[in-house]
Scaffold this motif. Structure first.
Motif, PDB file in Angstrom:
ATOM      1  N   ARG A 174      -3.950   2.084   8.247  1.00 24.03           N
ATOM      2  CA  ARG A 174      -3.844   1.140   9.357  1.00 24.03           C
ATOM      3  C   ARG A 174      -4.776  -0.047   9.133  1.00 24.03           C
ATOM      4  O   ARG A 174      -4.440  -1.183   9.433  1.00 24.03           O
ATOM      5  N   GLN A 175      -5.960   0.214   8.574  1.00 24.94           N
ATOM      6  CA  GLN A 175      -6.916  -0.855   8.314  1.00 24.94           C
ATOM      7  C   GLN A 175      -6.575  -1.652   7.059  1.00 24.94           C
ATOM      8  O   GLN A 175      -6.765  -2.860   7.017  1.00 24.94           O
ATOM      9  N   ALA A 176      -6.071  -0.994   6.034  1.00 23.74           N
ATOM     10  CA  ALA A 176      -5.931  -1.655   4.730  1.00 23.74           C
ATOM     11  C   ALA A 176      -4.584  -2.346   4.526  1.00 23.74           C
ATOM     12  O   ALA A 176      -4.530  -3.419   3.923  1.00 23.74           O
ATOM     13  N   LEU A 177      -3.527  -1.758   4.998  1.00 22.38           N
ATOM     14  CA  LEU A 177      -2.206  -2.290   4.647  1.00 22.38           C
ATOM     15  C   LEU A 177      -1.917  -3.702   5.159  1.00 22.38           C
ATOM     16  O   LEU A 177      -1.313  -4.494   4.424  1.00 22.38           O
ATOM     17  N   PRO A 178      -2.301  -4.084   6.388  1.00 14.68           N
ATOM     18  CA  PRO A 178      -1.961  -5.457   6.812  1.00 14.68           C
ATOM     19  C   PRO A 178      -2.527  -6.529   5.884  1.00 14.68           C
ATOM     20  O   PRO A 178      -1.869  -7.547   5.633  1.00 14.68           O
ATOM     21  N   GLY A 179      -3.721  -6.334   5.355  1.00 13.37           N
ATOM     22  CA  GLY A 179      -4.318  -7.354   4.508  1.00 13.37           C
ATOM     23  C   GLY A 179      -4.114  -7.142   3.023  1.00 13.37           C
ATOM     24  O   GLY A 179      -3.954  -8.093   2.260  1.00 13.37           O
ATOM     25  N   GLN A 180      -4.128  -5.882   2.604  1.00 10.15           N
ATOM     26  CA  GLN A 180      -4.137  -5.600   1.175  1.00 10.15           C
ATOM     27  C   GLN A 180      -2.880  -4.920   0.668  1.00 10.15           C
ATOM     28  O   GLN A 180      -2.700  -4.760  -0.528  1.00 10.15           O
ATOM     29  N   GLY A 181      -2.034  -4.486   1.571  1.00 10.59           N
ATOM     30  CA  GLY A 181      -0.834  -3.765   1.152  1.00 10.59           C
ATOM     31  C   GLY A 181       0.137  -4.662   0.403  1.00 10.59           C
ATOM     32  O   GLY A 181       0.151  -5.882   0.583  1.00 10.59           O
ATOM     33  N   LEU A 182       0.936  -4.063  -0.421  1.00 16.50           N
ATOM     34  CA  LEU A 182       1.916  -4.819  -1.190  1.00 16.50           C
ATOM     35  C   LEU A 182       3.106  -5.132  -0.285  1.00 16.50           C
ATOM     36  O   LEU A 182       3.638  -4.236   0.366  1.00 16.50           O
ATOM     37  N   PRO A 183       3.525  -6.391  -0.223  1.00 20.51           N
ATOM     38  CA  PRO A 183       4.646  -6.733   0.654  1.00 20.51           C
ATOM     39  C   PRO A 183       5.942  -6.061   0.195  1.00 20.51           C
ATOM     40  O   PRO A 183       6.209  -5.982  -1.007  1.00 20.51           O
TER      41      PRO A 183
END
Length: 122
Positions: A61-70
């Protein structure tokens, strides 16, 4: 992600192993950033597995919005030492794993021993 087929298809993508988890990442054809969590019974009883899943959910929840692969499916597979690891350390490892996956650098696949475990001769 909830369907078994999605988890199986993610298994054919990039694989980045860390001490607490294994990250699988695979393009999903424009369905956005999705995630799934797998914690097997080898890790521990239901209390331990559920705790690990809650920690992984918070990490993602913390990592995917900023660092997740689109437009990728992300699957975290729990490993044996993952439950005792410090949460901040898991965050750093997930960030490093996502960077590595974004660069297209995955770990080599493990070969399966089809004959089963080795038997020692005495």
């Amino acid at each position: 992600m909830r369907k078994r087929a999605d988890f199986l298809s993610a298994n054919s993508g990039l694989r980045v192993a860390r001490p607490g988890f294994v990250l699988l990442a695979r393009p999903n054809g424009g369905r956005g950033k999705r995630y799934g969590i797998t914690v097997t019974k080898k890790i521990g009883n239901a209390v331990v597995r559920n705790r690990m899943k809650r920690r992984f959910r918070e990490l993602l929840r913390q990592a995917l919005p900023g660092q997740g692969l689109p437009d990728h499916d992300h699957v975290l597979i729990g490993r044996d030492g993952g439950i005792e690891r410090d949460f901040a350390q898991l965050q750093e490892e997930l960030s490093a794993a996502l960077v590595r996956a974004a660069e297209g650098k995955g770990d080599p696949r493990r070969s399966r021993n089809r004959r089963g475990p080795r038997r020692r001769s005495s």
